[in-house]
Design an enzyme around this catalytic site. Structure first.
Site, PDB file in Angstrom:
ATOM      1  N   ARG A   9      -5.861  21.046 -13.909  1.00 18.87           N
ATOM      2  CA  ARG A   9      -4.716  20.222 -14.334  1.00 18.87           C
ATOM      3  C   ARG A   9      -4.936  19.646 -15.733  1.00 18.87           C
ATOM      4  NH1 ARG A   9      -1.147  15.614 -11.061  1.00 18.87           N
ATOM      5  NH2 ARG A   9       0.100  15.073 -12.870  1.00 18.87           N
ATOM      6  N   ARG A  56       0.823  -1.228   0.000  1.00 20.07           N
ATOM      7  CA  ARG A  56       0.000   0.000   0.000  1.00 20.07           C
ATOM      8  C   ARG A  56       0.853   1.273   0.000  1.00 20.07           C
ATOM      9  NH1 ARG A  56      -3.302  -3.248   3.283  1.00 20.07           N
ATOM     10  NH2 ARG A  56      -5.110  -3.968   2.085  1.00 20.07           N
ATOM     11  N   GLU A  91       7.114  18.449 -25.317  1.00 20.83           N
ATOM     12  CA  GLU A  91       6.319  18.674 -24.090  1.00 20.83           C
ATOM     13  C   GLU A  91       6.657  20.042 -23.479  1.00 20.83           C
ATOM     14  OE1 GLU A  91       3.822  16.991 -22.884  1.00 20.83           O
ATOM     15  OE2 GLU A  91       4.026  14.883 -23.460  1.00 20.83           O
ATOM     16  N   LYS A 129       4.840  23.191 -14.585  1.00 25.49           N
ATOM     17  CA  LYS A 129       4.050  21.979 -14.319  1.00 25.49           C
ATOM     18  C   LYS A 129       3.690  21.889 -12.830  1.00 25.49           C
ATOM     19  CE  LYS A 129       3.317  17.146 -15.052  1.00 25.49           C
ATOM     20  NZ  LYS A 129       3.746  15.887 -15.632  1.00 25.49           N
ATOM     21  N   HIS A 144      -2.869  16.121 -26.212  1.00 29.90           N
ATOM     22  CA  HIS A 144      -2.822  14.701 -25.835  1.00 29.90           C
ATOM     23  C   HIS A 144      -4.085  13.929 -26.211  1.00 29.90           C
ATOM     24  CE1 HIS A 144       0.701  16.011 -23.717  1.00 29.90           C
ATOM     25  NE2 HIS A 144       0.953  14.794 -23.273  1.00 29.90           N
ATOM     26  N   GLU A 173      -6.362  16.194 -10.724  1.00 27.87           N
ATOM     27  CA  GLU A 173      -6.944  16.478 -12.035  1.00 27.87           C
ATOM     28  C   GLU A 173      -8.467  16.557 -12.005  1.00 27.87           C
ATOM     29  OE1 GLU A 173      -4.688  15.019 -15.528  1.00 27.87           O
ATOM     30  OE2 GLU A 173      -6.631  14.453 -16.345  1.00 27.87           O
ATOM     31  N   ASN A 188      -3.300  18.333 -20.709  1.00 26.81           N
ATOM     32  CA  ASN A 188      -3.661  17.363 -21.750  1.00 26.81           C
ATOM     33  C   ASN A 188      -3.791  18.001 -23.131  1.00 26.81           C
ATOM     34  OD1 ASN A 188      -3.892  15.053 -20.044  1.00 26.81           O
ATOM     35  ND2 ASN A 188      -5.726  15.986 -19.197  1.00 26.81           N
ATOM     36  N   HIS A 205      -2.668  11.039 -27.977  1.00 22.88           N
ATOM     37  CA  HIS A 205      -2.755   9.669 -27.452  1.00 22.88           C
ATOM     38  C   HIS A 205      -3.447   8.747 -28.449  1.00 22.88           C
ATOM     39  CE1 HIS A 205      -2.124  10.290 -22.858  1.00 22.88           C
ATOM     40  NE2 HIS A 205      -1.048   9.838 -23.446  1.00 22.88           N
ATOM     41  N   LYS A 231       1.869  11.374 -11.436  1.00 21.27           N
ATOM     42  CA  LYS A 231       1.081  10.391 -12.201  1.00 21.27           C
ATOM     43  C   LYS A 231       1.956   9.191 -12.515  1.00 21.27           C
ATOM     44  CE  LYS A 231      -2.410  13.025 -14.647  1.00 21.27           C
ATOM     45  NZ  LYS A 231      -2.958  13.319 -15.974  1.00 21.27           N
ATOM     46  N   HIS A 285       6.075   9.218 -27.844  1.00 21.57           N
ATOM     47  CA  HIS A 285       4.994   9.978 -27.201  1.00 21.57           C
ATOM     48  C   HIS A 285       5.008  11.459 -27.625  1.00 21.57           C
ATOM     49  CE1 HIS A 285       2.230  11.123 -23.986  1.00 21.57           C
ATOM     50  NE2 HIS A 285       3.076  12.074 -23.648  1.00 21.57           N
TER      51      HIS A 285
HETATM   52  N1  LIG Z   1       3.680  10.600 -15.670  1.00 22.33           N
HETATM   53  C1  LIG Z   1       3.635  11.653 -16.438  1.00 22.33           C
HETATM   54  O1  LIG Z   1       3.232  12.745 -16.025  1.00 22.33           O
HETATM   55  C2  LIG Z   1       4.081  11.533 -17.865  1.00 22.33           C
HETATM   56  C3  LIG Z   1       4.162  12.664 -18.683  1.00 22.33           C
HETATM   57  C4  LIG Z   1       4.624  12.515 -19.989  1.00 22.33           C
HETATM   58  C5  LIG Z   1       4.977  11.261 -20.465  1.00 22.33           C
HETATM   59  N2  LIG Z   1       4.870  10.181 -19.635  1.00 22.33           N
HETATM   60  C6  LIG Z   1       5.256   8.845 -20.107  1.00 22.33           C
HETATM   61  O2  LIG Z   1       6.660   8.843 -20.308  1.00 22.33           O
HETATM   62  C7  LIG Z   1       6.976   7.817 -21.236  1.00 22.33           C
HETATM   63  C8  LIG Z   1       7.988   8.333 -22.226  1.00 22.33           C
HETATM   64  O3  LIG Z   1       9.128   8.757 -21.536  1.00 22.33           O
HETATM   65  P1  LIG Z   1      10.535   8.886 -22.267  1.00 22.33           P
HETATM   66  O4  LIG Z   1      10.369   9.619 -23.529  1.00 22.33           O
HETATM   67  O5  LIG Z   1      11.480   9.385 -21.265  1.00 22.33           O
HETATM   68  O6  LIG Z   1      10.804   7.371 -22.711  1.00 22.33           O
HETATM   69  P2  LIG Z   1      11.744   6.216 -22.153  1.00 22.33           P
HETATM   70  O7  LIG Z   1      11.720   6.139 -20.695  1.00 22.33           O
HETATM   71  O8  LIG Z   1      11.359   5.001 -22.924  1.00 22.33           O
HETATM   72  O9  LIG Z   1      13.203   6.681 -22.606  1.00 22.33           O
HETATM   73  C9  LIG Z   1      13.465   6.840 -23.970  1.00 22.33           C
HETATM   74  C10 LIG Z   1      14.702   6.062 -24.413  1.00 22.33           C
HETATM   75  O10 LIG Z   1      15.853   6.726 -23.941  1.00 22.33           O
HETATM   76  C11 LIG Z   1      16.694   5.821 -23.231  1.00 22.33           C
HETATM   77  N3  LIG Z   1      17.386   6.613 -22.241  1.00 22.33           N
HETATM   78  C12 LIG Z   1      16.923   7.083 -21.074  1.00 22.33           C
HETATM   79  N4  LIG Z   1      17.817   7.899 -20.515  1.00 22.33           N
HETATM   80  C13 LIG Z   1      18.896   7.930 -21.341  1.00 22.33           C
HETATM   81  C14 LIG Z   1      20.127   8.614 -21.304  1.00 22.33           C
HETATM   82  N5  LIG Z   1      20.431   9.465 -20.326  1.00 22.33           N
HETATM   83  N6  LIG Z   1      20.991   8.395 -22.330  1.00 22.33           N
HETATM   84  C15 LIG Z   1      20.687   7.569 -23.358  1.00 22.33           C
HETATM   85  N7  LIG Z   1      19.512   6.916 -23.446  1.00 22.33           N
HETATM   86  C16 LIG Z   1      18.633   7.105 -22.451  1.00 22.33           C
HETATM   87  C17 LIG Z   1      15.757   4.777 -22.698  1.00 22.33           C
HETATM   88  O11 LIG Z   1      16.422   3.573 -22.430  1.00 22.33           O
HETATM   89  C18 LIG Z   1      14.780   4.643 -23.852  1.00 22.33           C
HETATM   90  O12 LIG Z   1      15.318   3.806 -24.840  1.00 22.33           O
HETATM   91  C19 LIG Z   1       5.688   7.385 -21.884  1.00 22.33           C
HETATM   92  O13 LIG Z   1       5.311   6.128 -21.387  1.00 22.33           O
HETATM   93  C20 LIG Z   1       4.685   8.444 -21.436  1.00 22.33           C
HETATM   94  O14 LIG Z   1       3.375   7.946 -21.316  1.00 22.33           O
HETATM   95  C21 LIG Z   1       4.445  10.292 -18.363  1.00 22.33           C
END
Ligand SMILES: NC(=O)c1ccc[n+]([C@@H]2O[C@H](COP(=O)([O-])OP(=O)(O)OC[C@H]3O[C@@H](n4cnc5c(N)ncnc54)[C@H](O)[C@@H]3O)[C@@H](O)[C@H]2O)c1
Length: 351
Positions: free
Chosen positions: A227, A115, A179, A213, A234, A223, A231, A238, A137, A253
């Site tokens: 908030r 939990r 973003e 943010k 998105h 949200e 989106n 999405h 999130k 993304h």
């Molecule tokens: N929670 C939230 O508020 C929120 C907001 C926006 C996006 N997201 C989510 O985030 C995800 C996308 O995140 P992302 O774009 O960071 O993708 P990711 O975590 O897949 O990273 C992208 C790529 O970069 C590589 N990588 C990471 N750090 C590195 C570094 N320092 N050097 C070299 N390679 C590196 C990873 O291994 C991966 O191959 C999606 O699932 C999306 O839904 C969440």
């Protein structure tokens, strides 16, 4: 070192984050520490972390396959199983060392294990530094539906070290930049002007994005209202992401959100929330900085995803839309023909 206070935690940014991390760990006295990485951050980021934080050399490391494929129930079960099998108790800490994938699934597993145990984010992509690691999130995807199971639980702290960006490839860098453009466009006209007119250093970009943010999240953590402006881009984004990934296309993304922002800006224009000059300004800024992706799908495939969007209600599709540059309005119902026109506008930009 620049730092900003979030809802319940501090966010540290800069090359010296390790001294803040060290103070944090000394103060909290966790019984066990786990570090969640993916295969790339294990190779490229973990050595730098352990070199600067020798105490973490004894932490238990969990490694995920890189990419969206890891935001799955099966991977979540493996993480919970590892925690159980190594007797992780309530005083354990999970460190998410990675991009948005690692912080989304790591935050989800930590906030549900027994939990809830503490977790902290050490983001390593621009997208995670400027956006995903902040706001609480967490979640996973089920089949091709993104983020449909998750929690809103804040990390105990966020430590952002822009040094990690040195190894990030250009495509993922621009993925995060999309973003950042969104945050400026929905809420800060002067930041938008700077972004589109000057070259800002990474630390400034991240600090400004995180503070935008944070302000939005603090005012509405769960949200229920405002908030939802986050989106913008998105709803369509999405749907594009889900539909194209289902068809096997390679799309990130931020790339999907970029297309979503242009399409949704045209919807704002049709609804007279921005004028032609503002629409042209937005399009010019995006075209100058990013490469627009073709929508290699039958766009009627987007409709089921739009109806399944978390903001939609019944058969109404609700959007957060730009209302002048630097401002955004939520809960705007948009009908299919208007969406179709906006998609046509986007497709014309690709020629
Ligand atoms: N929670 C939230 O508020 C929120 C907001 C926006 C996006 N997201 C989510 O985030 C995800 C996308 O995140 P992302 O774009 O960071 O993708 P990711 O975590 O897949 O990273 C992208 C790529 O970069 C590589 N990588 C990471 N750090 C590195 C570094 N320092 N050097 C070299 N390679 C590196 C990873 O291994 C991966 O191959 C999606 O699932 C999306 O839904 C969440």
């Amino acid at each position: 070192m620049p730092s900003t206070r979030s809802i319940t935690h501090n966010i540290f940014i800069g090359k010296n984050v390790y001294s803040s991390l060290s103070d944090f760990l000394k103060k909290e006295k966790y019984s066990r520490v786990y570090i969640l990485c993916d295969e790339n951050t294990m190779r490229l980021c973990l050595p730098n972390l352990v070199l600067n934080m020798p105490d973490l050399a004894s932490a238990e490391i969990m490694e995920l396959e890189s990419g969206e494929v890891s935001k799955s129930p099966e991977v979540a079960i493996n993480i919970w199983r590892t925690l159980i099998e190594s007797n992780a108790d309530k005083q354990s800490l999970l460190i998410n060392l990675g991009g948005g994938v690692v912080s989304d699934i790591g935050g989800f597993c930590a906030s549900t294990y027994k939990r809830g145990i503490d977790f902290i984010n050490l983001p390593t992509t621009l997208l995670a530094m400027a956006d995903a690691s902040v706001g609480g999130k967490n979640g996973i995807n089920i089949n091709d539906v993104k983020n449909c199971v998750g929690t809103i639980t804040q990390p105990r702290a966020i430590f952002i070290n822009p040094y990690f960006l040195k190894t990030l490839d250009k495509r993922h860098y621009y993925n995060g930049l999309a973003e950042i453009y969104k945050l400026a466009l929905i809420s800060d006209k002067s930041f938008w002007k700077k972004l589109t007119g000057e070259s800002l250093d990474e630390e400034t970009l991240i600090l400004k994005s995180v503070s935008i943010k944070n302000k939005i999240v603090k005012a509405d953590p769960f949200e229920n209202g405002q908030r939802k402006i986050l989106n913008f881009g998105h709803t369509i984004g999405h749907a594009i992401e889900s539909a194209m990934l289902k068809e096997g296309y390679d799309l990130l993304h931020g790339e999907a959100v970029l297309s979503g922002m242009i399409i949704e800006s045209h919807i704002s224009f049709q609804l007279k929330m921005i004028n032609k000059k503002q629409l042209d300004e937005i399009l010019k800024a995006f075209k100058e900085t990013f490469t627009l992706k073709a929508l290699n799908i039958d766009t009627t495939l987007l409709m089921p995803y739009l109806l399944n969007d978390k903001k939609s209600s019944g058969n109404k599709i609700l959007f957060a839309l730009v209302n002048g540059i630097g401002s955004c309005k939520i809960n705007i119902e948009v009908k299919a023909p208007m969406i179709g026109k906006a998609i046509d506008y986007y497709t014309r930009q690709l020629k």
